[in-house]
Design an enzyme around this catalytic site. Structure first.
Site, PDB file in Angstrom:
ATOM      1  N   ASP A  67       9.312  -5.131  -4.975  1.00  0.00           N
ATOM      2  CA  ASP A  67       8.561  -4.339  -4.015  1.00  0.00           C
ATOM      3  C   ASP A  67       9.510  -3.256  -3.503  1.00  0.00           C
ATOM      4  O   ASP A  67      10.734  -3.383  -3.641  1.00  0.00           O
ATOM      5  CB  ASP A  67       8.096  -5.244  -2.872  1.00  0.00           C
ATOM      6  CG  ASP A  67       7.488  -4.480  -1.728  1.00  0.00           C
ATOM      7  OD1 ASP A  67       6.620  -3.633  -1.979  1.00  0.00           O
ATOM      8  OD2 ASP A  67       7.890  -4.727  -0.573  1.00  0.00           O
ATOM      9  N   ASP A  69       8.869  -0.888  -0.178  1.00  0.00           N
ATOM     10  CA  ASP A  69       8.943  -0.794   1.278  1.00  0.00           C
ATOM     11  C   ASP A  69       9.394  -2.106   1.899  1.00  0.00           C
ATOM     12  O   ASP A  69       8.845  -3.176   1.600  1.00  0.00           O
ATOM     13  CB  ASP A  69       7.577  -0.414   1.859  1.00  0.00           C
ATOM     14  CG  ASP A  69       7.146   0.990   1.466  1.00  0.00           C
ATOM     15  OD1 ASP A  69       8.005   1.766   1.024  1.00  0.00           O
ATOM     16  OD2 ASP A  69       5.952   1.303   1.604  1.00  0.00           O
ATOM     17  N   GLU A  76       8.974   1.449   5.888  1.00  0.00           N
ATOM     18  CA  GLU A  76       7.636   1.454   5.308  1.00  0.00           C
ATOM     19  C   GLU A  76       7.264   2.925   5.122  1.00  0.00           C
ATOM     20  O   GLU A  76       7.052   3.653   6.095  1.00  0.00           O
ATOM     21  CB  GLU A  76       6.630   0.752   6.222  1.00  0.00           C
ATOM     22  CG  GLU A  76       6.838  -0.749   6.339  1.00  0.00           C
ATOM     23  CD  GLU A  76       6.377  -1.501   5.091  1.00  0.00           C
ATOM     24  OE1 GLU A  76       5.443  -1.020   4.407  1.00  0.00           O
ATOM     25  OE2 GLU A  76       6.947  -2.570   4.808  1.00  0.00           O
ATOM     26  N   SER A 156       4.845  -0.924  -6.113  1.00  0.00           N
ATOM     27  CA  SER A 156       4.646  -0.617  -4.700  1.00  0.00           C
ATOM     28  C   SER A 156       3.240  -0.136  -4.397  1.00  0.00           C
ATOM     29  O   SER A 156       2.626   0.570  -5.202  1.00  0.00           O
ATOM     30  CB  SER A 156       5.649   0.463  -4.270  1.00  0.00           C
ATOM     31  OG  SER A 156       5.428   0.864  -2.935  1.00  0.00           O
ATOM     32  N   GLY A 157       2.767  -0.497  -3.214  1.00  0.00           N
ATOM     33  CA  GLY A 157       1.531   0.069  -2.698  1.00  0.00           C
ATOM     34  C   GLY A 157       1.765   1.419  -2.053  1.00  0.00           C
ATOM     35  O   GLY A 157       0.835   2.035  -1.532  1.00  0.00           O
ATOM     36  N   LYS A 205      -0.611  -5.685  -7.472  1.00  0.00           N
ATOM     37  CA  LYS A 205       0.730  -5.985  -7.988  1.00  0.00           C
ATOM     38  C   LYS A 205       0.656  -6.993  -9.130  1.00  0.00           C
ATOM     39  O   LYS A 205       1.413  -6.903 -10.096  1.00  0.00           O
ATOM     40  CB  LYS A 205       1.630  -6.465  -6.856  1.00  0.00           C
ATOM     41  CG  LYS A 205       1.949  -5.341  -5.885  1.00  0.00           C
ATOM     42  CD  LYS A 205       2.919  -5.737  -4.795  1.00  0.00           C
ATOM     43  CE  LYS A 205       3.184  -4.540  -3.887  1.00  0.00           C
ATOM     44  NZ  LYS A 205       4.115  -4.840  -2.787  1.00  0.00           N
ATOM     45  N   ASP A 227       8.917  -8.684   0.294  1.00  0.00           N
ATOM     46  CA  ASP A 227       8.832  -9.197   1.663  1.00  0.00           C
ATOM     47  C   ASP A 227       7.429  -9.603   2.066  1.00  0.00           C
ATOM     48  O   ASP A 227       7.253 -10.294   3.070  1.00  0.00           O
ATOM     49  CB  ASP A 227       9.315  -8.121   2.648  1.00  0.00           C
ATOM     50  CG  ASP A 227       8.355  -6.942   2.701  1.00  0.00           C
ATOM     51  OD1 ASP A 227       7.634  -6.797   3.709  1.00  0.00           O
ATOM     52  OD2 ASP A 227       8.311  -6.162   1.740  1.00  0.00           O
TER      53      ASP A 227
END
Length: 270
Positions: A67, A69, A76, A156-157, A205, A227
């Site tokens: 991931d 952020d 973030e 990542s989003g 993801k 996280d």
């Protein structure tokens, strides 16, 4: 799956007697993509969970996915962009509602971007003026993984335009980055985002890792590090999940994760 691997047990419960407290830490670990050191929230007393076994999982993995952020970087990204554009408090309210389950991930992303509506020039200026801060020891850890011949991916989003400088700093090819894409009109005004990217929606993801598995050997051992709950839910198709709490500890992720570390150095077997 070929070779000897650790058994994938169900995630263990959190260690009894440990309250997840927070404190401010200097997050300028072993390098940043530029800019001053920044602070972020991490647990004061959260112990790692089975870090030695987590390091063995990494040793046996052929592919390691991160991931971005609050994992690879301290911040973030969308929250930082919102603040830069003067929309921080409005976006924070939507984020809180989304975390409470009031809307889907894609709806929350759409609403937040419609609030921010960054121009292409604002995004360029933001990247230049507020470069992301690499998490402590992540650069050394990624170098270690590459030296061991492992493939490294970022999932990542967040948005590829914000993540590209991070990938470049870590020596990760952009073809190994799965992230969302902002779309701008011919004047450089914000238009929308690409809803065809897997990370633009809930479960994205896991979709991205399924694509990575398809591009590689079916029996490749894949580990996801992150996280958040969306990282935890990437198993399967990932074989393992290692929770990361070096920047912020999310109690539900800590409770459910079988393996949990607070410093990437703990995954290097040192």
């Amino acid at each position: 799956m070929s070779g000897s691997v650790l058994s994938l047990a169900r995630p263990a419960a959190a260690t009894n007697g440990h309250n997840l407290l927070t404190k401010q830490l200097n997050c300028n670990g072993n390098g940043t993509t530029g800019g001053a050191a920044k602070t972020t929230v991490a647990s004061a007393i959260t112990p790692p969970k089975q870090p030695q076994l987590a390091a063995k999982v990494i040793q046996q993995s052929q592919i390691v996915c991160f991931d971005v952020d609050s994992t690879v970087i301290c911040e973030e990204g969308i929250d930082e962009l919102a603040e830069y554009c003067g929309k921080g408090s409005e976006v924070a309210r939507v984020t809180k509602e989304a975390m409470g389950g009031a809307m889907t991930f894609q709806d929350a992303l759409k609403i937040r971007l419609n609030i921010i509506r960054p121009t292409q020039q604002q995004v360029r200026d933001f990247i230049q003026e507020r470069p992301s801060t690499l998490s402590k020891n992540v650069k050394r850890f990624v170098s270690h993984l590459k030296a061991e011949g492992k493939q490294v991916y970022l999932i990542s989003g967040g948005f590829d335009c914000l993540i590209a400088p991070v990938a470049n700093e870590l020596g990760i090819p952009l073809k190994n980055v799965y992230a969302n894409k902002m779309l701008f009109d011919y004047l450089g005004e914000y238009d929308s985002f690409d809803i065809n990217q897997p990370t633009s929606r809930s479960g994205g993801k896991a979709e991205a890792i399924a694509l990575i598995r398809k591009e590689n050997s079916d029996d490749s051992l894949i580990t996801m590090i992150g996280d958040g709950a969306t990282d935890l839910e990437a198993v399967p198709p990932a074989n393992y999940f290692i929770g990361f709490g070096g920047n912020v500890v999310r109690p539900e992720v800590y409770r459910r994760a079988q393996y949990y570390v607070t410093d990437f150095e703990q995954l290097m077997g040192q």
